[in-house]
Motif scaffolding. Sequence first.
Motif, mmCIF file in Angstrom:
data_model
loop_
_atom_site.group_PDB
_atom_site.id
_atom_site.type_symbol
_atom_site.label_atom_id
_atom_site.label_comp_id
_atom_site.label_asym_id
_atom_site.label_seq_id
_atom_site.Cartn_x
_atom_site.Cartn_y
_atom_site.Cartn_z
ATOM 1 N N GLU A 25 0.817 -1.211 0.000
ATOM 2 C CA GLU A 25 0.000 0.000 0.000
ATOM 3 C C GLU A 25 0.843 1.250 0.000
ATOM 4 N N GLY A 26 2.138 1.087 -0.060
ATOM 5 C CA GLY A 26 3.022 2.239 -0.182
ATOM 6 C C GLY A 26 3.053 3.136 1.036
ATOM 7 N N VAL A 27 2.898 2.562 2.216
ATOM 8 C CA VAL A 27 2.921 3.398 3.418
ATOM 9 C C VAL A 27 4.368 3.715 3.816
ATOM 10 N N ASN A 28 4.520 4.603 4.807
ATOM 11 C CA ASN A 28 5.863 5.026 5.201
ATOM 12 C C ASN A 28 6.596 4.019 6.077
ATOM 13 N N GLY A 29 5.852 3.200 6.802
ATOM 14 C CA GLY A 29 6.510 2.259 7.698
ATOM 15 C C GLY A 29 5.490 1.507 8.525
ATOM 16 N N VAL A 30 5.970 0.696 9.451
ATOM 17 C CA VAL A 30 5.066 -0.036 10.341
ATOM 18 C C VAL A 30 5.467 0.221 11.785
ATOM 19 N N THR A 31 4.502 0.041 12.664
ATOM 20 C CA THR A 31 4.766 0.294 14.075
ATOM 21 C C THR A 31 3.966 -0.679 14.930
ATOM 22 N N THR A 32 4.481 -0.958 16.114
ATOM 23 C CA THR A 32 3.757 -1.842 17.021
ATOM 24 C C THR A 32 4.297 -1.669 18.433
ATOM 25 N N GLU A 33 3.647 -2.398 19.369
ATOM 26 C CA GLU A 33 4.138 -2.445 20.738
ATOM 27 C C GLU A 33 4.739 -3.826 20.958
ATOM 28 N N THR A 34 5.596 -3.962 21.937
ATOM 29 C CA THR A 34 6.048 -5.304 22.307
ATOM 30 C C THR A 34 6.275 -5.353 23.803
ATOM 31 N N GLY A 35 5.989 -6.532 24.378
ATOM 32 C CA GLY A 35 6.229 -6.722 25.802
ATOM 33 C C GLY A 35 7.601 -7.339 25.960
ATOM 34 N N ALA A 36 7.614 -8.665 25.954
ATOM 35 C CA ALA A 36 8.867 -9.384 26.153
ATOM 36 C C ALA A 36 9.830 -9.230 24.976
ATOM 37 N N GLY A 37 9.318 -8.924 23.805
ATOM 38 C CA GLY A 37 10.205 -8.661 22.675
ATOM 39 C C GLY A 37 10.100 -9.624 21.511
ATOM 40 N N GLN A 38 9.366 -10.742 21.700
ATOM 41 C CA GLN A 38 9.216 -11.694 20.588
ATOM 42 C C GLN A 38 8.506 -11.044 19.406
ATOM 43 N N TRP A 39 7.442 -10.337 19.718
ATOM 44 C CA TRP A 39 6.652 -9.729 18.648
ATOM 45 C C TRP A 39 7.430 -8.582 18.005
ATOM 46 N N GLY A 40 8.115 -7.801 18.837
ATOM 47 C CA GLY A 40 8.910 -6.702 18.296
ATOM 48 C C GLY A 40 10.004 -7.218 17.366
ATOM 49 N N SER A 41 10.632 -8.330 17.743
ATOM 50 C CA SER A 41 11.684 -8.902 16.904
ATOM 51 C C SER A 41 11.109 -9.334 15.553
ATOM 52 N N ALA A 42 9.951 -9.997 15.599
ATOM 53 C CA ALA A 42 9.326 -10.462 14.361
ATOM 54 C C ALA A 42 8.935 -9.279 13.481
ATOM 55 N N THR A 43 8.382 -8.229 14.106
ATOM 56 C CA THR A 43 7.998 -7.042 13.338
ATOM 57 C C THR A 43 9.221 -6.400 12.687
ATOM 58 N N ALA A 44 10.305 -6.286 13.465
ATOM 59 C CA ALA A 44 11.505 -5.642 12.937
ATOM 60 C C ALA A 44 12.053 -6.419 11.742
ATOM 61 N N LEU A 45 12.116 -7.743 11.870
ATOM 62 C CA LEU A 45 12.647 -8.525 10.751
ATOM 63 C C LEU A 45 11.722 -8.432 9.536
ATOM 64 N N ALA A 46 10.425 -8.609 9.750
ATOM 65 C CA ALA A 46 9.484 -8.588 8.627
ATOM 66 C C ALA A 46 9.555 -7.254 7.897
ATOM 67 N N ALA A 47 9.614 -6.163 8.655
ATOM 68 C CA ALA A 47 9.696 -4.834 8.037
ATOM 69 C C ALA A 47 10.992 -4.731 7.240
ATOM 70 N N SER A 48 12.056 -5.218 7.815
ATOM 71 C CA SER A 48 13.350 -5.139 7.156
ATOM 72 C C SER A 48 13.346 -5.930 5.844
ATOM 73 N N LEU A 49 12.685 -7.078 5.841
ATOM 74 C CA LEU A 49 12.620 -7.893 4.612
ATOM 75 C C LEU A 49 11.930 -7.129 3.489
ATOM 76 N N TYR A 50 10.970 -6.282 3.854
ATOM 77 C CA TYR A 50 10.269 -5.499 2.833
ATOM 78 C C TYR A 50 10.754 -4.051 2.790
ATOM 79 N N LYS A 51 11.912 -3.812 3.397
ATOM 80 C CA LYS A 51 12.555 -2.491 3.364
ATOM 81 C C LYS A 51 11.641 -1.377 3.869
#
Lengths: 245, 414
Positions: free
Chosen positions: B123-149
């Motif tokens: 959809e051509g957005v500027n980026g993605v954002t989320t919250e994370t507690g222990a960090g599992q979800w944040g890690s997954a979000t960071a990698l997934a975003a990075s894979l799609y630049k």
Amino acid sequence: MKNLIPYFTLGYPDNNTLKDFLMAMPVNKINYIEFGFPSDDPRYDGPTIRITHRVGNQNFNDGFYKPIFQYFKSNGIKMYSLSYYSDIGPKFEDFISYLISRGFSGIIIPDLIIDYYSEAEEKISYLNNKNFEYIPFFSPSTPDHIIKKIAEMTSSWIYYGLQPSTGIDIPYEIDYTTERINQLLPGREITYGFGIKTEEDIKQLMKNGGSGVAIGSYIEKMLEKNDKKGFLDYINKIRGVLDDE
Amino acid sequence: MISAINSEIIPENWYNVIPDLPEPLPPPKDSKAEFSSINLLNKILPKEVLRQEFTFKRYEKIPDEVIEQYEQIGRPTPLIRAKNLEKYLDYGGKIFYKFEGATATGSHKINTAIAQAYYAKNEGVNGVTTETGAGQWGSATALAASLYKLPAQIFMVKVSFIQKPLRKIVMNLYNGNVVPSPSNLTEYGRKILSENPDHPGTLGIGISEAVEYALDHDYRYMVASVMNSALTHQSVIGLETKKQLELIGEHADVLIGCVGGGSNFGGFTFPFIPDHPDTEIIATTADEVPKFSKGDYKYDLMDSAGVLPEVRMYSLGADFVPPTIYAGGLRYHGASPSLSLLINKGRIKSDEVNQEEVKNAIRTFANTQGIIAAPESGHAIATMLNYVKAHKNEKKTIVVNVSGHGLLDLSIFQ
Ligand SMILES: Cc1ncc(COP(=O)(O)O)c(C=O)c1O
């Protein structure tokens, strides 16, 4: 002819304005009419219609509407009540008798099969025995087997809501929707409603076998602004779209 | 693994349980009279994710690009027969485990993160954002975003940020921006900080910050769990498991998984719902967060800030403050609506285990199978061990989902 079914919450924005709109509505352009009985908890309605319930609750007065119901009945417009089971459940049979006495043909109960599924079968049988139409209300989250089962218990038209609640804007898939519904309910009269977005969408729904549309949020906005002309233009326009099909 | 085999095991479609539920799923509800939080979803979720949230389609095609990335991060994940454990327990039946810890980020979270980042990118957005507690979800979000630049802005609950510095490094390595929440990046965060500069943060605050950030920066908000779309993406776990069992001629008698919001559990078990009516399905939670036994099945807020709509689910109350148990991923007050309905109707059973049982289960599993399970997954293993004990002579085929590895959570054994 495809059905046009306007929706009004009784008592909104006030009794006289609503009456004014209702009496101005050309009865030859509409097929059925849907009256929302103001609810204390219109949980499956969107923000626009939710407000109408709050206001309607304060204004609704049966004596005021009795002649209006009479007027539509004598003009051959079938009337349907939209009522929440959470409101009418405790006095269900009385409420149905009341609707029958006011000339209504049937009832739509959006929360019956969602929140009171275990009571649904008994209530539908009750309505069938009274010869009062139960209009099944289905939405994208109604499982296939339930659509089939509830539809088989009834013979009336069916109301399919495209959105999780009225007047909000979640992407929907018209072709998949109609394909699913036509497959599950071959030959049934299906009215689509709950947040239809454009005239194009109405055309598409009708082309794919829909038998009519129910419109609500837009009308409530016209009522709020007391824009009778806007309302009448809208009715004419939608009638035109339906007649094109 | 050879990719010809991969492509046989990774499904072509995700599975959505909604059309197969025993009763209609109560829809999300706005909690405020004059504002539609359902409608807010239009602005913060990728359109495609939102469509999948409310679809009745049983199968959703997985985009080729997503399948490609699934292979890159280690899908299909292995289904392993735990023969050492069977021997140790002297069990006459069979025990299998699906190991989601084998993915690049070490848990199942990446399965939906890739899908959501892919749709956001499209959809051509500027980026993605989320919250994370222990960090599992944040890690997954960071990698997934990075894979799609795509840039990723992650709001990490401040206590976890301080307690788990390694998680921050992981997210940084994946090019994620991580800030402790409450932060001064949002108005909401600044307001809380001005009242209490040492506020430890909560997931609710993190969600509010991420949603505000998404609205202000044309980012999209990534949904970790609970919502139907995330469970649909996670169905890749169960669909692979089904296929893997089929290839070796096995039938699952029992499925066991752990529940935080329900995403690994729903993803693992729901694909068995339509055609395995006799399979016993058990959802494990932490004793300390007894949502299924002590929670009410009612409409409640998904987040404590009330930004997201209310849904009907088992809930201990949106303001429930769980004890600081080590399984951060299981501290959530509610559980996904579809899972809640299936539990309420008796199709899925629930179980609760305590921290000592979980630690012992992780130990036993490590000793026999060599896998150090995440504390969350340790709950599922503990339930499985209890099940084996209680059904010693029944020779069942039990499949448990080990949703992640615990290599970054070892401090619990210090
Ligand atoms: C390894 C692992 N398992 C399970 C969970 C619980 O979440 P869900 O119930 O959505 O799978 C988490 C959440 O952080 C997790 O990291």
